[in-house]
Design an enzyme around this catalytic site. Structure first.
Site, short mmCIF file in Angstrom:
data_model
loop_
_atom_site.label_atom_id
_atom_site.label_comp_id
_atom_site.label_asym_id
_atom_site.label_seq_id
_atom_site.Cartn_x
_atom_site.Cartn_y
_atom_site.Cartn_z
N ARG A 29 0.91 -1.32 0.10
CA ARG A 29 -0.02 0.03 0.13
C ARG A 29 0.93 1.27 -0.01
O ARG A 29 0.63 2.32 -0.70
CB ARG A 29 -0.91 -0.14 1.08
CG ARG A 29 -2.18 0.99 1.19
CD ARG A 29 -1.77 2.05 1.61
NE ARG A 29 -1.41 2.28 3.13
CZ ARG A 29 -0.28 2.66 3.47
NH1 ARG A 29 0.53 3.70 2.85
NH2 ARG A 29 0.10 2.67 4.85
N GLU A 76 14.23 14.74 6.37
CA GLU A 76 15.59 14.72 6.34
C GLU A 76 16.19 14.13 7.51
O GLU A 76 15.50 13.82 8.46
CB GLU A 76 16.16 16.15 6.30
CG GLU A 76 15.41 16.66 5.07
CD GLU A 76 16.24 18.13 4.66
OE1 GLU A 76 16.89 18.68 5.69
OE2 GLU A 76 15.99 18.59 3.56
N GLY A 121 12.19 15.75 10.81
CA GLY A 121 11.15 14.46 10.54
C GLY A 121 9.91 15.33 10.74
O GLY A 121 9.22 15.59 9.72
N GLY A 180 -0.04 19.48 1.69
CA GLY A 180 -1.31 19.26 0.77
C GLY A 180 -1.10 17.89 0.12
O GLY A 180 -2.32 17.23 0.21
N HIS A 226 2.02 9.60 15.40
CA HIS A 226 0.43 9.19 16.27
C HIS A 226 0.46 10.45 17.23
O HIS A 226 -0.41 11.13 17.28
CB HIS A 226 0.72 8.10 17.13
CG HIS A 226 -0.49 7.87 18.11
ND1 HIS A 226 -1.59 7.24 17.50
CD2 HIS A 226 -0.81 7.73 19.27
CE1 HIS A 226 -2.69 6.94 18.48
NE2 HIS A 226 -2.07 7.38 19.51
N ARG A 252 -2.29 10.71 3.82
CA ARG A 252 -3.07 10.21 5.19
C ARG A 252 -4.57 9.71 5.04
O ARG A 252 -4.91 8.84 5.74
CB ARG A 252 -3.00 11.50 5.94
CG ARG A 252 -1.44 11.98 6.33
CD ARG A 252 -1.49 13.18 6.99
NE ARG A 252 -0.07 13.70 7.48
CZ ARG A 252 0.03 14.87 7.76
NH1 ARG A 252 -0.69 15.76 7.81
NH2 ARG A 252 1.50 15.04 8.14
N GLU A 284 4.17 9.73 7.60
CA GLU A 284 2.92 10.44 7.41
C GLU A 284 2.45 11.39 8.49
O GLU A 284 1.04 11.60 8.53
CB GLU A 284 1.83 9.78 6.68
CG GLU A 284 2.38 9.06 5.43
CD GLU A 284 1.95 9.73 4.22
OE1 GLU A 284 1.65 10.88 4.49
OE2 GLU A 284 2.11 9.18 3.29
#
Ligand code: TGC
Ligand code: FAD
Length: 407
Positions: free
Chosen positions: A112, A155, A159, A260, A389, A266, A386
């Site tokens: 995925r 990088e 992060g 964007g 949490h 996400r 992405e």
């Protein structure tokens, strides 16, 4: 089943049973889908059962991405499902995109990831921010899988806080000179192009397309991962790379460019995590009906029923949340904070279910004969990339209080 083991006699045998997955729809959510949605979902499910499940455990054990499935991913429409057909995309709505991600991640989060990156982090920015020439040059080949892409934002020292990035370029006439490094980049070791976010001479974040083969550009692979083993991860290193100015996205400036793209990825992950959770639940449910202890199926014990009842409750809540988010996204009304809530909730939900489901299989739960341990390890990456949490919690916190906890 998907792997091979050496039997007592020393010969290799196929140990993984046929993929017996059945979808779970406790609240009759199918009634909220169109016939086209259901057809798309079912055809991706069939492809996963036929072409991915039989091989994925083996590739994960070997820490290799199965490049032979790229063509199939393209054929089931996993590359650019919502990109208009004139550029080779599927021209589908956002719920179709979500269902495709759900089914692909039911197979494996790493697979995925490859589809998410290609669709939302490479095709989406080229389509949304690119020139007409860039769209025509790259999108049809990306949609067909003839060309694969990756996305460089993170990088080594930046992060969660990408605005501090140090990768940068300087003007050199008809081209720019790019220097810096990105790390943790999905697909980088085999990608043909990279959508890279770098600062220009004014310190503004800009996006540009870097092509494999440009002098000074290399993509070393990251090894020794215990998670997302069937996905290739690597670095992007830029050592005075000459990039033609025509490869720069012309107008988008600032962090809202890469963020964007992350909204779209996400959103897909929120659906994908439901797939991983369903596979763990489905496996544990079947095991609980077949595994006998103390003279009866373990599914007859209250403690096991509690786990299963809580799993299907959480999956159902996530399905409702995500379907509604899809409707809002189709109407262009989904906010980034709503997407953060769904990504955070669903990935955490899937991770908790994977952990509980693994326990339900006892010793068998740690083997590659069942997909649960692989999902569980994969989800440790999904809960981190992405936006972690905790970062997504802070985005919700900022949205509801109006106070920014990042600065
Ligand atoms: P902040 O000052 O809040 O915002 C800067 C500008 O960006 C705008 N913005 C957004 N725009 C679109 N979508 C969003 N979600 C946006 N969030 C913010 C904002 O309005 C502002 O615009 P403007 O016009 O005023 O300049 O930015 P900040 O520096 O305080 O950072 C905010 C924070 C922490 C939420 C953000 O940076 C963040 O999300 N951090 C997490 C980083 C992350 O998610 N990295 C992902 C890397 S890619 C990846 O992991 C791929 S894995 C792929 C796979 O294998 O599937
Ligand atoms: P850090 O930012 O160093 O965070 C460390 C810890 O500190 C986390 O728990 C975090 O939640 C916490 N933290 C940070 N800031 C705060 C704060 N303000 N308040 C409270 N806690 C905080 N990136 C790409 O650009 N492209 C890709 O394709 C890509 N693929 C990836 C694939 C994998 C397998 C992995 C593991 C990562 C990938 N990433 C990619 C990178 C990913 O997005 C980052 O790992 C992630 O954003 C977190 O950054 P970091 O690892 O530097 O952690």
């Amino acid at each position: 089943m998907r792997g091979k083991r050496v039997s007592r006699k020393g010969s290799k045998q196929n140990i993984m049973a046929k993929d017996r997955f059945q979808g779970h729809d406790y609240y009759l959510m199918d009634e909220l889908l169109t016939e086209e949605h259901r057809l798309i979902r079912d055809s991706v499910r069939e492809w996963i059962k036929r072409d991915v499940s039989p091989i994925i455990e083996d590739f994960a054990q070997r820490a290799e991405f199965p490049t032979q499935i790229i063509k199939g991913l393209a054929e089931v429409g996993a590359f650019g499902p919502y990109i208009p057909t004139e550029y080779g995309g599927g021209g589908l709505d956002q719920i179709s995109y979500g269902l495709i991600m759900q089914e692909v991640e039911r197979g494996d989060s790493g697979v995925r990831s490859t589809a998410s990156v290609q669709s939302s982090l490479v095709m989406y920015p080229i389509y949304t921010y690119g020139t007409e020439e860039q769209r025509k040059k790259y999108l049809p080949k990306l949609a067909s899988g003839e060309m694969m892409g990756c996305f460089g934002l993170t990088e080594p020292d930046h992060g969660s806080n990408p605005s501090g990035m140090t990768t940068h370029y300087t003007d050199a006439g008809d081209h720019v000179i790019l220097n810096g490094a990105k790390m943790w980049i999905s697909n980088s070791p085999f990608a043909d192009i990279a959508v890279v976010w770098a600062k220009d001479e004014n310190g503004d974040i800009r996006g540009l397309v870097v092509e494999r083969g440009m002098e000074g550009f290399s993509t070393p692979e990251t090894h020794n991962k215990w998670s997302l083993r069937a996905s290739a991860t690597g670095e992007l290193v830029f050592d005075n790379v000459k990039v033609p100015k025509e490869n720069i996205f012309p107008t988008i400036k600032g962090l809202k460019g890469p963020l964007g793209c992350l909204n779209s990825a996400r959103y897909g992950i929120a659906w994908g995590a439901i797939g991983a959770a369903m596979d763990c639940y489905d496996t544990a449910l079947r095991y609980s009906q077949e595994r006998m202890q103390f003279g009866r199926p373990i599914g007859g014990f209250q403690l096991q029923q509690k786990k299963l009842a809580e799993m299907i409750t959480e999956i159902t809540k996530a399905q409702l949340l995500t379907w509604r988010l899809g409707v809002l996204k189709n109407e262009n009304r989904a906010t980034p904070a709503q997407i953060s809530m769904a990504k955070r909730n669903n990935v955490n939900m899937a991770l908790q279910i994977a952990r509980e489901a693994r326990q339900m299989l006892g010793g068998m739960g740690i083997t590659g004969e069942y997909p649960i341990m692989r999902h569980m390890m994969n989800l440790e990456s999904v809960v981190t990339y992405e936006g972690t949490h905790d970062i997504h919690l802070l985005i919700t916190g900022m949205d509801v209080t109006g106070f920014n906890a990042f600065t």
